[in-house]
Design an enzyme around this catalytic site. Sequence first.
Site, PDB file in Angstrom:
ATOM      1  N   ARG A   8       0.873  -1.249  -0.110  1.00  0.00           N
ATOM      2  CA  ARG A   8      -0.004   0.801   0.446  1.00  0.00           C
ATOM      3  C   ARG A   8       1.170   0.976   0.060  1.00  0.00           C
ATOM      4  O   ARG A   8       1.877   1.271   0.969  1.00  0.00           O
ATOM      5  CB  ARG A   8      -0.575   0.204   1.274  1.00  0.00           C
ATOM      6  N   GLU A  26      -4.146   7.693  -5.237  1.00  0.00           N
ATOM      7  CA  GLU A  26      -4.483   7.056  -6.328  1.00  0.00           C
ATOM      8  C   GLU A  26      -5.775   7.431  -6.939  1.00  0.00           C
ATOM      9  O   GLU A  26      -6.551   7.218  -6.128  1.00  0.00           O
ATOM     10  CB  GLU A  26      -4.304   5.287  -6.204  1.00  0.00           C
ATOM     11  N   HIS A  79      -1.299   0.836 -10.061  1.00  0.00           N
ATOM     12  CA  HIS A  79      -1.314  -0.467  -9.361  1.00  0.00           C
ATOM     13  C   HIS A  79      -1.949  -1.097 -10.022  1.00  0.00           C
ATOM     14  O   HIS A  79      -3.495  -1.634 -10.041  1.00  0.00           O
ATOM     15  CB  HIS A  79      -2.634   0.254  -8.822  1.00  0.00           C
TER      16      HIS A  79
END
Lengths: 316, 316
Positions: B231, B260, B279
Amino acid sequence: MTPKPNILVYSADQAEAYAECIRGYGFSSVKAASTLEEAKKYLPGTEVILGWKFPTQCLNEPIASSVRWFQSMGAGVDDLVSDTNIPENIILTRIVDQFGGYISEYVFTYLLYIVKDVPRMSKAQLENRWDPFISETLAGKTMGVAGLGSIGAEIVRKARAFDMNVHGLSFSGKQAQLVDRHFTSDKWKEFVKELDYLVLTLPLTEATHHVINRDVLLAMKPEAAIINVGRGALIDEGDLLAVMRSGHLQGAVLDVFETEPLPKDHPLWRMPNVYVTSHLSGPSTRDGVSRFFAENLKRFLNEQPLQGLVDRNRGY
Amino acid sequence: MTPKPNILVYSADQAEAYAECIRGYGFSSVKAASTLEEAKKYLPGTEVILGWKFPTQCLNEPIASSVRWFQSMGAGVDDLVSDTNIPENIILTRIVDQFGGYISEYVFTYLLYIVKDVPRMSKAQLENRWDPFISETLAGKTMGVAGLGSIGAEIVRKARAFDMNVHGLSFSGKQAQLVDRHFTSDKWKEFVKELDYLVLTLPLTEATHHVINRDVLLAMKPEAAIINVGRGALIDEGDLLAVMRSGHLQGAVLDVFETEPLPKDHPLWRMPNVYVTSHLSGPSTRDGVSRFFAENLKRFLNEQPLQGLVDRNRGY
């Protein structure tokens, strides 16, 4: 056998450095030559040569009559096997078991680069653009390894860690148990037709010259890729260019070529989906070669079989 | 237990496709919602939710009183754990054991890209230039994996195939036997100081927030690299930027960020030796999530323990 053989190390640019390494293993009679002239000067009395691109023409002369064994610094010896200057009575050895780790890292570098689509990720970064996408995976894909010597075996081992299916083709059939399916050298088309990736680790011999030709390439899946870390002339480069120009094959990763260095104006440099590298996938390192040679010297002195013994009839 | 639970699938863009998958596993009472309005319409009577970015505010309302279990479509649940809208009596589960293969391929893609110096090989090709060189190898390098869950364990397995040394840090200590040296979470600086590569696979919890700060980064070797597939907020991004601008660390591979999508003008996009991806290292695929959920539904019906059960106190 001589307890301390007279050793000549030949290399155009690293002869003295290699000689120092060999002396470090306890061998005192080591000469270093980097030119034809120096080689001729030191050959009389020499029993063992450790060499790279040696001027073999002098091995036919009386000054070389004491030479019994020639250790190459490389793994591929197609040039030495076909060299009629080297008397039959000189034992030839090549480096084995040194390149598997290195070459397999090269192979997986490019396999992952292609399958994870690094170019797409790099382009998104260059454009400050968030671009999540789902790439393909190596897991579940089928790799075919042609040549199951120490290099091929190490590629197979890493392919297992990536949960790939692994097929193999070898001439001797010796390591057939390593792979899920094994093919003999009369079954090239059957071998390649189910592969996602074909990896060539074969030595170059009369039997393997241009073994990858138009017929074999067209038998591959259109979206397959080929990786050559063996010798350039395993592939007919003209056929590869023609087949890829027709849209067949997703990619080719080539570290070796029919002519090296690859000529400046060769079309392979500019072919889309072709990755050209400079015969660097399995470098001979001084430490690795020296260690291998020192080990072989001990075997030589103890009259044990040498590692990497070349069979001139087999071609490697 | 109800033999056929009422299931609500929530996803902004793929709700109906997921619902079809779940029905394919033999569950007939499956509704699909892609907006807050649809979710509210279908919540009465719903016992199980399979959701991604679910509008949790409605879970506090009487219409959601029948909901007993919420299955997330992702592996990380820091957002759900800290979400006070979700009543304590709703069981939370996350996806586990699905991402190890995928994420580990991402990790080795970039490790090999860096260690084999793909940019140098690409540049030589662009210039039609023969450039043999001897790269570094992964073999013999030391990797540290922080977080030894299913993702970390798969990275360790592949690192073994590359003949790397592997150290590990985990909070539970459960999988300590996987690695050559294991460190507990009070030993971050000792853990990182010998590493060539630090790979973060930790969940984000109060205990791991900004656990990679200036002190830890400066304890790393100057030529080490860091890879984050956990993360974003595991790393203090401001500290990372400052430390790298000072010339410390050879590289950073970042798939996750504190915010994000990473904002267009964020300096990480343009930092030298920083690889930014979107991601995407461990995507939830519809097939994988649906299979996991269907398996968990069977456990739910048979009153067996659910896979991926979240402990709200632990934070994952």
